[in-house]
Scaffold this motif. Structure first.
Motif, PDB file in Angstrom:
ATOM      1  N   LYS A   1       0.648  -1.141  -0.053  1.00 41.70           N
ATOM      2  CA  LYS A   1       0.024   0.075  -0.055  1.00 41.70           C
ATOM      3  C   LYS A   1       0.896   1.374  -0.041  1.00 41.70           C
ATOM      4  O   LYS A   1       0.492   1.971  -0.539  1.00 41.70           O
ATOM      5  N   ASN A   2       1.955   1.250   0.747  1.00 41.19           N
ATOM      6  CA  ASN A   2       2.852   2.272   0.785  1.00 41.19           C
ATOM      7  C   ASN A   2       3.446   2.707  -0.481  1.00 41.19           C
ATOM      8  O   ASN A   2       3.632   3.575  -1.021  1.00 41.19           O
ATOM      9  N   ILE A   3       3.927   1.448  -1.185  1.00 44.57           N
ATOM     10  CA  ILE A   3       4.604   1.660  -2.534  1.00 44.57           C
ATOM     11  C   ILE A   3       3.480   2.157  -3.612  1.00 44.57           C
ATOM     12  O   ILE A   3       4.027   2.925  -4.169  1.00 44.57           O
ATOM     13  N   LEU A   4       2.258   1.910  -3.567  1.00 43.32           N
ATOM     14  CA  LEU A   4       1.368   2.246  -4.208  1.00 43.32           C
ATOM     15  C   LEU A   4       0.970   3.799  -4.015  1.00 43.32           C
ATOM     16  O   LEU A   4       0.575   4.363  -4.919  1.00 43.32           O
ATOM     17  N   ALA A   5       1.010   3.971  -2.895  1.00 42.23           N
ATOM     18  CA  ALA A   5       0.828   5.479  -2.575  1.00 42.23           C
ATOM     19  C   ALA A   5       2.127   6.407  -2.954  1.00 42.23           C
ATOM     20  O   ALA A   5       1.959   7.784  -2.809  1.00 42.23           O
ATOM     21  N   ASN A   6       3.193   5.926  -3.117  1.00 43.42           N
ATOM     22  CA  ASN A   6       4.251   6.682  -3.388  1.00 43.42           C
ATOM     23  C   ASN A   6       4.222   7.411  -4.585  1.00 43.42           C
ATOM     24  O   ASN A   6       4.167   6.894  -5.778  1.00 43.42           O
ATOM     25  N   PRO A   7       4.267   8.821  -4.555  1.00 47.81           N
ATOM     26  CA  PRO A   7       4.192   9.475  -5.740  1.00 47.81           C
ATOM     27  C   PRO A   7       5.459   9.392  -6.624  1.00 47.81           C
ATOM     28  O   PRO A   7       5.535  10.217  -7.722  1.00 47.81           O
ATOM     29  N   GLY A   8       6.408   9.225  -6.071  1.00 51.30           N
ATOM     30  CA  GLY A   8       7.853   9.268  -6.787  1.00 51.30           C
ATOM     31  C   GLY A   8       7.855   7.907  -7.644  1.00 51.30           C
ATOM     32  O   GLY A   8       8.708   8.130  -8.687  1.00 51.30           O
ATOM     33  N   LEU A   9       7.196   6.928  -7.607  1.00 53.75           N
ATOM     34  CA  LEU A   9       7.174   5.922  -8.483  1.00 53.75           C
ATOM     35  C   LEU A   9       6.161   5.959  -9.817  1.00 53.75           C
ATOM     36  O   LEU A   9       4.901   6.385  -9.359  1.00 53.75           O
ATOM     37  N   SER A  10       6.445   5.620 -10.872  1.00 49.33           N
ATOM     38  CA  SER A  10       5.459   5.838 -11.887  1.00 49.33           C
ATOM     39  C   SER A  10       4.643   4.923 -11.808  1.00 49.33           C
ATOM     40  O   SER A  10       4.900   3.631 -11.458  1.00 49.33           O
ATOM     41  N   GLU A  11       3.335   5.116 -12.152  1.00 49.66           N
ATOM     42  CA  GLU A  11       2.269   3.810 -12.234  1.00 49.66           C
ATOM     43  C   GLU A  11       2.757   2.722 -13.105  1.00 49.66           C
ATOM     44  O   GLU A  11       2.538   1.566 -12.647  1.00 49.66           O
ATOM     45  N   GLN A  12       3.578   2.909 -14.063  1.00 47.16           N
ATOM     46  CA  GLN A  12       3.799   1.714 -14.796  1.00 47.16           C
ATOM     47  C   GLN A  12       5.052   0.692 -13.979  1.00 47.16           C
ATOM     48  O   GLN A  12       4.987  -0.292 -13.956  1.00 47.16           O
ATOM     49  N   ARG A  13       5.961   1.518 -13.284  1.00 43.06           N
ATOM     50  CA  ARG A  13       6.796   0.843 -12.342  1.00 43.06           C
ATOM     51  C   ARG A  13       6.011   0.144 -11.382  1.00 43.06           C
ATOM     52  O   ARG A  13       6.590  -1.129 -10.821  1.00 43.06           O
ATOM     53  N   LYS A  14       4.800   0.497 -10.677  1.00 47.28           N
ATOM     54  CA  LYS A  14       4.130   0.025  -9.619  1.00 47.28           C
ATOM     55  C   LYS A  14       3.533  -1.496 -10.303  1.00 47.28           C
ATOM     56  O   LYS A  14       3.404  -2.236  -9.512  1.00 47.28           O
ATOM     57  N   ALA A  15       3.253  -1.389 -11.360  1.00 42.32           N
ATOM     58  CA  ALA A  15       2.631  -2.375 -12.134  1.00 42.32           C
ATOM     59  C   ALA A  15       3.553  -3.598 -12.236  1.00 42.32           C
ATOM     60  O   ALA A  15       3.625  -4.676 -12.023  1.00 42.32           O
ATOM     61  N   GLU A  16       4.795  -3.068 -12.482  1.00 39.29           N
ATOM     62  CA  GLU A  16       5.810  -3.894 -12.826  1.00 39.29           C
ATOM     63  C   GLU A  16       6.513  -4.613 -11.654  1.00 39.29           C
ATOM     64  O   GLU A  16       6.842  -5.732 -11.610  1.00 39.29           O
ATOM     65  N   LEU A  17       6.355  -4.087 -10.405  1.00 38.05           N
ATOM     66  CA  LEU A  17       6.441  -4.558  -9.203  1.00 38.05           C
ATOM     67  C   LEU A  17       5.650  -5.949  -8.922  1.00 38.05           C
ATOM     68  O   LEU A  17       5.952  -6.781  -8.194  1.00 38.05           O
ATOM     69  N   PHE A  18       4.485  -5.833  -9.302  1.00 40.81           N
ATOM     70  CA  PHE A  18       3.423  -6.773  -9.046  1.00 40.81           C
ATOM     71  C   PHE A  18       3.963  -8.051 -10.071  1.00 40.81           C
ATOM     72  O   PHE A  18       3.687  -9.114  -9.829  1.00 40.81           O
ATOM     73  N   PHE A  19       4.190  -7.826 -11.251  1.00 44.71           N
ATOM     74  CA  PHE A  19       4.693  -8.606 -12.170  1.00 44.71           C
ATOM     75  C   PHE A  19       5.992  -9.542 -11.495  1.00 44.71           C
ATOM     76  O   PHE A  19       6.311 -10.666 -11.707  1.00 44.71           O
ATOM     77  N   GLU A  20       6.718  -8.576 -11.049  1.00 41.84           N
ATOM     78  CA  GLU A  20       8.285  -9.190 -10.412  1.00 41.84           C
ATOM     79  C   GLU A  20       7.928 -10.027  -9.096  1.00 41.84           C
ATOM     80  O   GLU A  20       8.588 -11.020  -8.825  1.00 41.84           O
TER      81      GLU A  20
END
Length: 178
Positions: free
Chosen positions: A45-64
């Motif tokens: 949740k904290n990662i998803l709320a982080n404005p410093g990460l792009s939305e694309q990168r957030k999705a990639e974290l799920f893939f990883e």
């Protein structure tokens, strides 16, 4: 601001219809349950709320995070959610998807609390009685709650059937106190 479940509903409905069309409701239910649990994790949740990460990168974290290869359709769905800044809705989307599946299969999950352990025969009898009453297949999850003293409490969503001695004593106390 709209409630998360309201925002999640159109995504859940769309993915459910697509899964139904491709006869993949079970696999989508499992996949969404996994990513839903992942998204509900406090650290995620904290990662998803982080404005410093792009939305694309957030999705990639799920893939990883997926232990095995994530199906292409799920990857695409997560990318759509990321594009619309809706990855945080995954727990609600998973819940809604499970609800749509239960409606399709005419099943209902019910939590049954009793003061003492129920025998398999008692569980079967109760499930059959509830199935007849609700006109759905009932899946029971049982728990022991000694504070009930006796009887049973059945929960499913917002429906509660309290046939416990504790519940009856509470009603009597309230009536006497009035």
């Amino acid at each position: 601001m709209a409630e998360p479940i309201t925002l999640a509903r159109p995504y859940a409905k769309a993915v459910f219809e697509a899964a139904k069309e491709h006869d993949a409701v079970d696999s989508w239910d499992q996949a969404l349950a996994f990513v839903g649990l992942l998204a509900a994790n406090k650290a995620v949740k904290n990662i998803l709320a982080n404005p410093g990460l792009s939305e694309q990168r957030k999705a990639e974290l799920f893939f990883e995070t997926a232990e095995e290869q994530m199906p292409e359709a799920l990857r695409n769905f997560l990318l759509i959610l990321a594009e619309n800044k809706r990855l945080a809705l995954l727990p609600e989307i998973s819940t809604m998807f499970a609800f749509y599946r239960a409606e399709l299969e005419r099943t209902v999950n019910m939590k049954v609390s009793t003061a003492y352990e129920m025998t398999p025969e008692e569980q079967q009898h109760l499930a059959e009685a509830l199935s007849r009453k609700l006109e759905r297949k009932v899946i029971l999850e049982t728990a022991v709650d000694r504070s009930l003293i006796g009887g049973v409490v059945v929960n499913s969503g917002d429906m509660v059937i309290d046939a416990s001695i504790r519940g009856k004593l509470a009603k009597m106390a309230k009536a006497l106190g009035s």
